[in-house]
Design a protein around this motif. Structure first.
Motif, PDB file in Angstrom:
ATOM      1  N   SER A 157       0.825  -1.201   0.000  1.00 51.02           N
ATOM      2  CA  SER A 157       0.000   0.000   0.000  1.00 51.02           C
ATOM      3  C   SER A 157       0.863   1.257   0.000  1.00 51.02           C
ATOM      4  N   TYR A 164       2.152   1.767  -3.487  1.00 53.57           N
ATOM      5  CA  TYR A 164       1.022   2.265  -4.290  1.00 53.57           C
ATOM      6  C   TYR A 164       0.785   3.749  -4.032  1.00 53.57           C
ATOM      7  N   ARG A 203       1.280   7.005  -6.600  1.00 53.30           N
ATOM      8  CA  ARG A 203       0.085   7.818  -6.868  1.00 53.30           C
ATOM      9  C   ARG A 203       0.342   9.284  -6.537  1.00 53.30           C
ATOM     10  N   LEU A 243      -2.568  -4.126  -5.122  1.00 58.85           N
ATOM     11  CA  LEU A 243      -1.822  -2.914  -4.776  1.00 58.85           C
ATOM     12  C   LEU A 243      -0.433  -2.948  -5.396  1.00 58.85           C
ATOM     13  N   SER A 274       0.733  -0.360  -8.361  1.00 57.90           N
ATOM     14  CA  SER A 274       1.734   0.623  -7.944  1.00 57.90           C
ATOM     15  C   SER A 274       2.762   0.899  -9.036  1.00 57.90           C
TER      16      SER A 274
END
Length: 406
Positions: free
Chosen positions: A25, A28, A32, A164, A168
């Protein structure tokens, strides 16, 4: 592509150690928030989410248990809604089932009422039930009173972690166990893996879960805590038709464990558990798994002895349920009287990476610490999987700030 900064060749900008749901996460969230940032993830296993992420009840927690204002409360409530949305977007198996928290003894009623108040403070819709109303949701469950929490759900967290990682765009290297870290403030971080690869990065993010304190020390940072592993043992219910959804006891607020509960998973089976017993290895999924070095490390930590002295009675009960199926069944029958020993079939266990301070305090909230060119996630227990999206954003924010400063 190798990036060059001030004459130094870097394999990536941010190196994440740990391919569980929090590490993936974080990767990711970094890509982002800052497209173009090169992220590499090192995971010692052959695939993602092989430990805490993939060995739990699979519950999307509502956030009702957590102290208002804590990171657990903030991330748990928002994370549950985000997790449902993420699963729907990517077609990952999930369901919003709701759950019951059931009081079976009179001394649990004040604690049940306190959960109602806490839930409302955290913005969670809660319905209070009398004993006779429990059967509306769970005909075979018995109790004096209960609350129904409608926002609880279940999902495939391994599937979430895998997605994820794919979304990513990070380079993910499996079978890459970190054995050495060389951090130099002016030159960045170089990591050596067990198979001899060296990865150079500008910033390291430690999401190593069961080994997060060891990675922190390899980096040269004193985390101020130690991971003490607790094994959670599960059974499967041979008659899954006895349970429709999710049923929990009223937890003891003195401990960060929720007690033996009943969870109908996305596969239709019903998990029963976990208990919480000291593990004899950080990956000690059974009594036969013993790693003397890791046991010695736990015994050398003053907090482990302080914890044992403070909670020996509670721990004794958990150990009894570990070695006695009859005792484990008795705990189940408090909620589900129809269950017998023959209905419980041993299932895979999990191990919780519990951070313990030097004075024996169990760290109850998420714990994230920053250091030169490093961010360490030092405590990420339940509801970390539920809250992994907002946790990832928080760790990513700190990593990117560190990256901007070097």
């Amino acid at each position: 592509m190798v990036q060059v900064r001030a004459g130094i060749a870097y394999d990536c900008d941010v190196l994440v150690v740990g391919g569980g749901i929090v590490g993936l996460s974080t990767a990711y969230a970094i890509t982002r928030a800052a497209p173009g940032t090169r992220v590499t993830v090192l995971e010692k296993e052959a695939g993602p989410a092989r430990h805490q992420t993939g060995r739990n009840s699979g519950v999307i927690h509502s956030g009702i248990y957590y102290r208002p204002g804590s990171l657990k409360a903030r991330y748990g409530v928002t994370g549950a809604a985000e997790m449902v949305k993420f699963c729907a977007e990517y077609g990952i198996a999930h369901a919003v089932t709701g759950k019951l928290i059931v009081a079976t003894e009179r001394d649990e009623l004040p604690r049940l009422h306190a959960l109602v108040q806490r839930g409302r403070e955290n913005g969670i819709p809660v319905r209070e039930l009398g004993g006779a109303q429990i059967g509306e949701y769970e005909p075979e469950v018995r109790g004096l009173a209960a609350i129904h929490v409608g926002t609880t759900g279940i999902c495939d967290f391994v599937g979430v972690a895998r997605q994820l990682g794919e979304a990513s765009g990070a380079e993910i290297r499996y079978g890459a166990q970190v054995v050495r870290v060389d951090r130099r403030p002016e030159r960045g971080v170089a990591v050596l893996t067990a198979r001899g690869d060296v990865v150079r990065a500008r910033v390291l993010v430690n999401c190593a879960g069961l080994y997060c304190d060891e990675i922190a020390r390899l980096t040269g940072d004193e985390p101020g805590m130690r991971i003490v592993p607790f094994r959670g043992e599960y059974y499967e219910l041979a008659r899954p038709e006895l349970v429709r959804g999710l049923v929990y006891p009223v937890p003891d607020p003195a401990f960060p464990f929720l007690g033996v509960h009943l969870t109908r998973g996305i596969d239709g089976g019903v998990h029963i558990g976990p208990n919480a017993v000291p593990a004899l290895a950080r990956e000690g999924y059974g009594w036969g798994v013993v790693r003397p070095r890791e046991v010695a490390g736990t015994l050398a930590w003053p907090g482990a002895w302080a914890l044992a002295r403070r909670h020996w009675r509670y721990g004794g009960g958990e150990l009894h349920r570990s070695v006695s199926k009859k005792a484990f069944t008795a705990a189940v029958r408090r909620l589900l009287p129809a269950a017998g020993e023959e209905d419980l079939v041993r299932a895979a266990a999990g191990v919780r990476a519990q951070a313990v301070l030097r004075d024996g305090t169990l760290v109850d909230d998420f714990l994230i610490k920053e250091a030169p060119r490093a961010v360490h996630v030092l405590n990420a227990p339940s509801p970390a999987a539920t809250a992994s999206l907002p946790i990832g954003r928080e760790v990513a924010r700190r990593a990117l700030e560190t990256l901007d400063s070097v």
